[in-house]
Design an enzyme around this catalytic site. Structure first.
Site, PDB file in Angstrom:
ATOM      1  CG  HIS A  12      51.536  44.480  40.044  1.00 57.67           C
ATOM      2  ND1 HIS A  12      51.618  43.281  39.677  1.00 57.67           N
ATOM      3  CD2 HIS A  12      50.716  44.731  40.980  1.00 57.67           C
ATOM      4  CE1 HIS A  12      50.981  42.528  40.732  1.00 57.67           C
ATOM      5  NE2 HIS A  12      50.515  43.348  41.578  1.00 57.67           N
ATOM      6  CB  THR A  22      56.352  58.879  46.288  1.00 56.13           C
ATOM      7  OG1 THR A  22      56.861  60.244  46.208  1.00 56.13           O
ATOM      8  CG2 THR A  22      54.942  59.054  46.085  1.00 56.13           C
ATOM      9  CE  LYS A  23      60.725  63.508  47.567  1.00 50.77           C
ATOM     10  NZ  LYS A  23      61.348  64.680  46.652  1.00 50.77           N
ATOM     11  CE  LYS A  29      58.740  73.867  63.108  1.00 49.35           C
ATOM     12  NZ  LYS A  29      57.678  74.023  64.370  1.00 49.35           N
TER      13      LYS A  29
END
Length: 248
Positions: free
Chosen positions: A175, A227-228, A245
């Site tokens: 949101h 988050t990415k 790694k």
């Protein structure tokens, strides 16, 4: 007055059962189907099972008008599963698909499971934001662990031979929290697709946030928060997740 209410309740209960039996008679089954009652069937859409379908007790399956649910051969659906297709929605699967006990699938777009897909027990797979309905595609041989939540407010694509552990969360919506400082969850919905490429391994309790792409053969350690994007052939861990790694 109580007697009238009682009679109405009985009539309503039995009329629903009769209608469900009528709808069940309209399901198209291939040969050698095994069905355990009760089987609750709703909606006016088309429901088709291939050969050797195995349906356990307490299943609720329903397809609304102009919608369809189609399973290939050798499907197995466990106790108390719900599979519902809303209006103008379409679910199809290949062969050897398995749905675990208590899992809920609510389709509001076009979903497809390829061959040998396994959804374990008590998973919740549906849009968690009203009026935002993505597509879901799961490739050959992929498995989803117990208790996993998949938000299909936007598209979610899972490649082949992907292993997703138990208690994971995939969120395709957020949101615009900056619009409401006191109640940030009331901000307008923002959706972004999630992609999990072939051969990825997602550990238990992982959270995948909107817009993330997990690369081919990547390993996501248990409890990580993504988050990415995650590159192919790496191991990531932590909150937020970071590369620890390379495995190529």
């Amino acid at each position: 007055m109580n007697f009238i209410v009682f009679i109405k309740a009985i009539f309503y209960t039995y009329s629903r059962k009769i209608y469900s039996l009528y709808r069940a008679s309209k399901i198209e089954f291939g040969r050698s189907a095994k069905i355990k009652l009760p089987l609750h069937v709703t909606g006016k859409g088309k429901i088709i099972f291939g050969s050797n379908a195995n349906l356990d007790r307490g299943i609720h399956i329903g397809a609304s008008k102009n919608s369809s649910i189609r399973f290939g051969d050798n499907c197995s659906i466990s106790d108390n599963v719900q599979i519902l297709a809303g209006r103008n929605s379409f679910f199809t699967s290949g062969r050897n698909v398995s749905i675990g006990q208590g899992t809920v699938l609510i389709v509001h777009n076009t979903w497809h499971f390829n061959d040998s897909v396994t959804i374990a027990a008590n998973c919740q797979v549906f849009s968690r934001e009203g009026n935002f309905y993505g597509r879901l595609k799961i490739g050959n041989g992929s498995s989803i662990g117990d208790g996993t939540v998949m938000d299909i407010s936007d598209d979610l694509t899972i490649g082949q031979d992907v292993a997703i552990g138990p208690q994971c969360i995939f969120y395709t919506h957020d949101h615009a929290y900056e619009e409401y400082s006191e109640t940030p969850w009331k901000g307008r919905p923002v959706t972004k697709a999630i992609i999990v490429e072939d051969g990825a391994w997602v550990g238990a309790g992982v959270i995948v946030l909107p817009g993330v792409k997990i690369g081919k053969g990547a390993v996501i350690a248990a409890g990580a928060v993504l988050t990415k994007d995650v590159p192919m052939a790496v191991i990531v861990a932590g909150v937020p997740a970071k590369i620890i790694k390379n495995i190529s």
